[in-house]
Design an enzyme around this catalytic site. Structure first.
Site, PDB file in Angstrom:
ATOM      1  N   SER A 122      34.764   8.808 -40.082  1.00 44.09           N
ATOM      2  CA  SER A 122      34.712   7.903 -39.477  1.00 44.09           C
ATOM      3  C   SER A 122      33.840   8.050 -38.347  1.00 44.09           C
ATOM      4  O   SER A 122      32.841   9.005 -37.995  1.00 44.09           O
ATOM      5  CB  SER A 122      35.930   7.607 -38.576  1.00 44.09           C
ATOM      6  OG  SER A 122      35.942   8.727 -37.845  1.00 44.09           O
ATOM      7  N   GLU A 132      34.211   7.439 -35.201  1.00 47.03           N
ATOM      8  CA  GLU A 132      35.133   8.625 -34.547  1.00 47.03           C
ATOM      9  C   GLU A 132      34.271  10.021 -34.017  1.00 47.03           C
ATOM     10  O   GLU A 132      34.256  11.119 -33.348  1.00 47.03           O
ATOM     11  CB  GLU A 132      36.545   8.185 -34.407  1.00 47.03           C
ATOM     12  CG  GLU A 132      36.492   7.378 -33.318  1.00 47.03           C
ATOM     13  CD  GLU A 132      36.140   5.467 -34.565  1.00 47.03           C
ATOM     14  OE1 GLU A 132      36.567   6.405 -35.657  1.00 47.03           O
ATOM     15  OE2 GLU A 132      36.363   5.082 -34.292  1.00 47.03           O
ATOM     16  N   ASN A 133      34.477  10.396 -35.515  1.00 44.89           N
ATOM     17  CA  ASN A 133      34.091  12.008 -35.865  1.00 44.89           C
ATOM     18  C   ASN A 133      32.761  12.092 -35.547  1.00 44.89           C
ATOM     19  O   ASN A 133      32.837  14.368 -34.983  1.00 44.89           O
ATOM     20  CB  ASN A 133      33.951  11.824 -37.518  1.00 44.89           C
ATOM     21  CG  ASN A 133      35.329  12.119 -38.279  1.00 44.89           C
ATOM     22  OD1 ASN A 133      35.557  11.697 -39.274  1.00 44.89           O
ATOM     23  ND2 ASN A 133      36.416  12.507 -37.148  1.00 44.89           N
ATOM     24  N   ASP A 156      43.633  13.227 -44.386  1.00 44.03           N
ATOM     25  CA  ASP A 156      43.453  13.882 -43.669  1.00 44.03           C
ATOM     26  C   ASP A 156      43.962  15.019 -43.996  1.00 44.03           C
ATOM     27  O   ASP A 156      45.130  15.116 -44.675  1.00 44.03           O
ATOM     28  CB  ASP A 156      44.599  12.416 -42.520  1.00 44.03           C
ATOM     29  CG  ASP A 156      44.191  13.412 -41.134  1.00 44.03           C
ATOM     30  OD1 ASP A 156      43.479  13.647 -40.369  1.00 44.03           O
ATOM     31  OD2 ASP A 156      45.615  12.369 -41.047  1.00 44.03           O
TER      32      ASP A 156
END
Ligand code: FPP
Length: 263
Positions: free
Chosen positions: A79, A81-82, A34
């Site tokens: 992810s 969600e990305n 991250d």
């Protein structure tokens, strides 16, 4: 001058490495990489510049884990969600994935590392998926370490897929619902056959699990470092292992019980 700095860096890296007990290594380390975007923005650069510079950290982490003798290293690369990010960033990430895999395969072969992937790979662009599948096939026989890329991965998706598979098996009479236990569930996950991660590292100062390996991380030690992913190097990885080895893993027992068990 640069030579002197390098010698000092090499010496402190060797000192850190020497503090690691090779008999108490985690078998599986998982990493949430991250901070790429913030790292880039702090230098007035576009977010993609951070992702590109994250590849060096992937390299260093893989090398450090292999040299130590870690069996499994899982990296959260994309992810589910990305997909919600701007299209230009998603496209650049998919392209970077292909480039990185192509660049890494010779190194994986040289270092006897097997590549695997977890996640809903069917939704990846065809070109990325094919490059990934080819690399998985080419490295299938390697057995020094397994590098697992989590791609279009979401733990909630994985859990629902597992429940669906188990329910289908029960409906078809292959399993008795009363017999469903932890191992039934573990074997229905995409990490089937892998030991659970004992250590999770997350960079960039965020302290969240973010829908990553929710079942598998049940007993993992969590290591959060403020370092942004593009700056993550072998020394940070060693620090995380040392931190892991300084923890007392009680698995619900008391300290006294553990000390007795050791005798
Ligand atoms: C998180 O930083 C990072 C990602 C979503 C992508 C990670 C990808 C790489 C390091 C490149 C290639 C890697 C492999 C294994 C092929 P962020 O963008 O969420 O950063 P931010 O929180 O600062 O915005």
């Amino acid at each position: 001058m640069a030579e002197t700095t390098k010698k000092t860096d090499d010496a402190s890296l060797a000192e850190l490495k020497a503090r690691i007990d090779h008999n108490r290594l985690p078998k599986h380390v998982a990493v949430i990489m991250d901070g790429n975007g913030r790292w880039a923005q702090s230098q007035g650069q576009p977010r993609v510049y951070g992702h590109r510079n994250g590849v060096k950290a992937v390299d260093q982490t893989t090398e450090a884990a292999t040299e130590l003798g870690i069996e499994y290293l899982t990296l959260y690369a994309f992810s589910t969600e990305n997909w919600g990010r701007p299209k230009s960033e998603v496209d650049a990430l998919m392209e970077l994935l292909v480039e990185t895999i192509k660049l890494e395969v010779p190194k994986l072969q040289k270092n006897n590392i097997r590549l695997q992937a977890i996640g809903n790979l069917l939704r990846l662009p065809k070109h990325s998926r094919e490059t990934l599948q080819q690399a998985i096939k080419e490295t299938a026989g390697n057995d020094r370490m397994t590098l697992v890329l989590a791609l279009n991965y979401s733990a909630k998706w994985e859990i629902i897929e597992a429940v669906r598979a188990i329910a289908n098996n029960a409906r078809e009479g292959h399993i008795d619902p009363a017999q469903i236990d932890e191992s039934t569930f573990t074997d229905a996950l995409s990490t089937k056959g892998m030991p659970d991660p004992e250590l999770l590292i997350r960079t960039s100062g965020e302290a969240r699990i973010s829908n990553f390996l929710l079942w598998q991380l049940a007993y993992a030690e969590l290591h959060f470092t403020p370092t942004f992913w593009p700056d993550f190097r072998k020394a940070h990885f060693y620090q995380a292992i040392i931190d892991f080895q300084d923890r007392e893993r009680r698995f619900g027992k008391t300290s006294e019980q553990l000390q007795k068990d050791d005798k």
